[in-house]
Design an enzyme around this catalytic site. Structure first.
Site, PDB file in Angstrom:
ATOM      1  N   GLU A 120      -3.594   6.318   2.686  1.00  0.00           N
ATOM      2  CA  GLU A 120      -3.637   5.285   1.653  1.00  0.00           C
ATOM      3  C   GLU A 120      -2.818   5.704   0.432  1.00  0.00           C
ATOM      4  O   GLU A 120      -2.715   6.895   0.127  1.00  0.00           O
ATOM      5  CB  GLU A 120      -5.081   5.049   1.216  1.00  0.00           C
ATOM      6  CG  GLU A 120      -5.953   4.387   2.271  1.00  0.00           C
ATOM      7  CD  GLU A 120      -5.495   2.976   2.599  1.00  0.00           C
ATOM      8  OE1 GLU A 120      -5.152   2.228   1.662  1.00  0.00           O
ATOM      9  OE2 GLU A 120      -5.454   2.624   3.783  1.00  0.00           O
ATOM     10  N   VAL A 176       1.952 -11.860   6.186  1.00  0.00           N
ATOM     11  CA  VAL A 176       0.549 -11.703   6.566  1.00  0.00           C
ATOM     12  C   VAL A 176      -0.088 -10.804   5.518  1.00  0.00           C
ATOM     13  O   VAL A 176       0.388  -9.687   5.284  1.00  0.00           O
ATOM     14  CB  VAL A 176       0.398 -11.065   7.962  1.00  0.00           C
ATOM     15  CG1 VAL A 176      -1.077 -10.929   8.331  1.00  0.00           C
ATOM     16  CG2 VAL A 176       1.138 -11.884   9.005  1.00  0.00           C
ATOM     17  N   SER A 178      -3.929  -9.454   4.096  1.00  0.00           N
ATOM     18  CA  SER A 178      -5.381  -9.525   4.287  1.00  0.00           C
ATOM     19  C   SER A 178      -6.119  -9.564   2.956  1.00  0.00           C
ATOM     20  O   SER A 178      -7.068 -10.315   2.792  1.00  0.00           O
ATOM     21  CB  SER A 178      -5.861  -8.353   5.142  1.00  0.00           C
ATOM     22  OG  SER A 178      -5.357  -7.137   4.649  1.00  0.00           O
ATOM     23  N   ARG A 186       3.187  -7.646  -5.657  1.00  0.00           N
ATOM     24  CA  ARG A 186       3.640  -8.429  -4.505  1.00  0.00           C
ATOM     25  C   ARG A 186       3.196  -9.890  -4.606  1.00  0.00           C
ATOM     26  O   ARG A 186       3.899 -10.790  -4.139  1.00  0.00           O
ATOM     27  CB  ARG A 186       3.141  -7.807  -3.197  1.00  0.00           C
ATOM     28  CG  ARG A 186       1.624  -7.787  -3.037  1.00  0.00           C
ATOM     29  CD  ARG A 186       1.239  -7.173  -1.708  1.00  0.00           C
ATOM     30  NE  ARG A 186      -0.206  -7.210  -1.499  1.00  0.00           N
ATOM     31  CZ  ARG A 186      -0.827  -6.703  -0.438  1.00  0.00           C
ATOM     32  NH1 ARG A 186      -0.128  -6.113   0.511  1.00  0.00           N
ATOM     33  NH2 ARG A 186      -2.125  -6.777  -0.318  1.00  0.00           N
ATOM     34  N   TYR A 225      10.499 -11.270   7.324  1.00  0.00           N
ATOM     35  CA  TYR A 225       9.084 -10.981   7.091  1.00  0.00           C
ATOM     36  C   TYR A 225       8.961 -10.255   5.752  1.00  0.00           C
ATOM     37  O   TYR A 225       9.779  -9.383   5.438  1.00  0.00           O
ATOM     38  CB  TYR A 225       8.522 -10.094   8.216  1.00  0.00           C
ATOM     39  CG  TYR A 225       7.064  -9.768   8.008  1.00  0.00           C
ATOM     40  CD1 TYR A 225       6.085 -10.736   8.237  1.00  0.00           C
ATOM     41  CD2 TYR A 225       6.665  -8.509   7.541  1.00  0.00           C
ATOM     42  CE1 TYR A 225       4.745 -10.460   8.021  1.00  0.00           C
ATOM     43  CE2 TYR A 225       5.320  -8.224   7.325  1.00  0.00           C
ATOM     44  CZ  TYR A 225       4.374  -9.207   7.562  1.00  0.00           C
ATOM     45  OH  TYR A 225       3.042  -8.938   7.339  1.00  0.00           O
ATOM     46  N   ASN A 230       0.989  -2.949  -0.881  1.00  0.00           N
ATOM     47  CA  ASN A 230      -0.001  -3.319  -1.894  1.00  0.00           C
ATOM     48  C   ASN A 230       0.216  -2.595  -3.212  1.00  0.00           C
ATOM     49  O   ASN A 230      -0.260  -3.014  -4.253  1.00  0.00           O
ATOM     50  CB  ASN A 230      -1.438  -3.107  -1.380  1.00  0.00           C
ATOM     51  CG  ASN A 230      -1.689  -1.668  -0.948  1.00  0.00           C
ATOM     52  OD1 ASN A 230      -1.064  -0.739  -1.454  1.00  0.00           O
ATOM     53  ND2 ASN A 230      -2.602  -1.478  -0.015  1.00  0.00           N
ATOM     54  N   TYR A 236       5.444   5.553   0.157  1.00  0.00           N
ATOM     55  CA  TYR A 236       4.435   4.714   0.837  1.00  0.00           C
ATOM     56  C   TYR A 236       5.091   3.490   1.506  1.00  0.00           C
ATOM     57  O   TYR A 236       5.336   2.469   0.872  1.00  0.00           O
ATOM     58  CB  TYR A 236       3.336   4.274  -0.131  1.00  0.00           C
ATOM     59  CG  TYR A 236       2.267   3.444   0.563  1.00  0.00           C
ATOM     60  CD1 TYR A 236       1.535   3.977   1.626  1.00  0.00           C
ATOM     61  CD2 TYR A 236       2.012   2.131   0.176  1.00  0.00           C
ATOM     62  CE1 TYR A 236       0.576   3.221   2.288  1.00  0.00           C
ATOM     63  CE2 TYR A 236       1.045   1.364   0.825  1.00  0.00           C
ATOM     64  CZ  TYR A 236       0.337   1.917   1.882  1.00  0.00           C
ATOM     65  OH  TYR A 236      -0.598   1.168   2.539  1.00  0.00           O
TER      66      TYR A 236
END
Ligand SMILES: *[C@@H]1O[C@H](CO)[C@@H](O)[C@H](O)[C@H]1NC(C)=O
Ligand SMILES: *[C@@H]1O[C@H](CO)[C@@H](O)[C@H](O)[C@H]1NC(C)=O
Ligand SMILES: *[C@@H]1O[C@H](CO)[C@@H](O)[C@H](O)[C@H]1NC(C)=O
Ligand SMILES: *[C@@H]1O[C@H](CO)[C@@H](O)[C@H](O)[C@H]1NC(C)=O
Length: 344
Positions: A120, A176, A178, A186, A225, A230, A236
């Site tokens: 993460e 996509v 979540s 973003r 795409y 995040n 990352y």
């Protein structure tokens, strides 16, 4: 007077004590100065995974590193009763943050290494102060981790199949997401981009959940795409690029670390970076231009002739990487300031 017989006896005594001395010397050197261990890569390494990430476990029966990844002398276990004999103990960060998980009450073998593992970005790792001074090695997507475990990597050499972009793509851009949080960078980029071009958005927050097995086929209906991370953190680059975009065979529009980082880690001319455009109107116009010109569009897939990508999804493969790196890992190391390393 020393008789010839006595002389012979003295000679024999001297000879035997010399040879004993010599023998001892040899014995000492072979057995004690050089410990009786085979060279490092040959030695078996036992790796104990203290808790399975996110509570989902996988089989570790047999010699998984050898069977699945052709990595020998590398044994994975999740049996915490083997703590006292494990060479390496791996702790996945998400479970540590629940507290009380670290075996601080057990005697820790002097040569045992503890590994802090997280995939993460810093913002999701919370406070790490209480973990300072405990770990010897780090395992993360970062290139400067002791054991780097990226979400994917670029390999020189073309893949087995010749890649062909379908000519019937019916949509321009998909995304996509979540967890949609309006405060994330973003989300702001998405909100201004959608003023100029249509974007197909999927995710539970949008009432359009996308099951995992329909993910790649859905994404591959579009030209582009949005591989938006995040948070923008050093190195990352997640599965949003490696799997969602590259495996679906579409051009990723990226938001994350710097263009330099993407250029180093991904195939040549394989992405469009948001920061290359001062205004989102310019990015929108560029996407329309690329989608409308087959030759320009295909340029973004030329890398398939010279490169291929590999993605990593199985924790077992990541754990086996410890053995690959083992011979070159620092022997004495302590992360006194893990927090500082993570935020760096
Ligand atoms: C497995 O690894 C060995 C030694 O590292 C190598 O010689 C062999 O070619 C590998 N086998 C496969 C199937 O990759
Ligand atoms: C776990 O390890 C301990 C100590 O080596 C052993 O006695 C026990 O049988 C192991 N448990 C399982 C389920 O393999
Ligand atoms: C495009 O063509 C492929 C192969 O013929 C087909 O499988 C796919 O469903 C088509 N996609 C669209 C969006 O029509
Ligand atoms: C590993 O870290 C622990 C905890 O700080 C430390 O006591 C130990 O000396 C370190 N081991 C090595 C081999 O560096």
């Amino acid at each position: 007077m020393i008789t010839p017989a006595a002389r012979t006896l003295i000679f024999l005594l001297l000879l035997s004590s010399f040879s004993l001395l010599f023998y001892h010397n040899w014995f000492d050197q072979t057995l004690f100065e050089h410990p009786k261990m085979p060279p490092a890569p040959q030695r078996n390494i036992s790796i104990l995974l203290w808790r399975w990430p996110f509570g989902r476990s996988y089989s570790l029966d047999g010699d998984k590193c050898l069977q699945m990844y052709n990595i020998s002398h590398c044994f994975l276990t999740d049996n915490i009763s083997t703590f006292s004999t494990a060479d390496v103990v791996v702790f996945h960060h998400q479970e540590l943050s629940r507290g009380g998980v670290l075996p601080l009450h057990l005697h820790r073998p002097v040569l045992q290494r503890w590994v802090w593992m997280s995939l993460e970005p810093p913002i999701n790792n919370g406070d790490l102060q209480q973990l300072n001074g405990l770990f010897n090695w780090t395992m993360s997507y970062r290139r400067d981790a002791d054991i780097p475990i990226p979400y994917g990597k670029t390999i020189l050499g073309a893949g087995d199949q010749i890649y062909q972009t379908p000519s019937n793509r019916s949509c321009l851009v998909s995304w996509v997401v979540s967890k949609y949080l309006p405060t994330q960078t973003r989300s702001g980029v998405y909100q201004s981009l959608r003023k100029y071009i249509p974007i197909q958005v999927f995710g539970r927050w949008n009432n359009k959940p996308l099951p995992d097995k329909k993910l790649l086929s859905t994404i591959s209906n579009c030209h582009f795409y949005l591989s938006f991370e995040n948070s923008e953190a050093k190195d990352y680059i997640s599965e949003k690029l490696w799997r969602n975009a590259f495996q679906a065979g579409v051009i990723p529009v990226v938001l994350g670390p710097s263009r330099d980082t993407y250029e180093t880690l991904t195939p040549p001319h394989s992405f469009i970076h948001v920061s290359d455009f001062r205004r989102m109107a310019d990015l929108a116009a560029y996407l329309k231009h690329v989608a409308s010109d087959r030759r320009v569009y295909e340029e973004y897939f030329r890398w398939h002739r010279t490169h291929r990508i590999k993605t990593y999804t199985d924790w077992r493969e990541r754990l086996c990487q410890i053995c690959v790196k083992y011979p070159s890992l620092p022997t004495r190391k302590v992360y006194q300031d893990l927090e500082g390393w993570v935020r760096n």
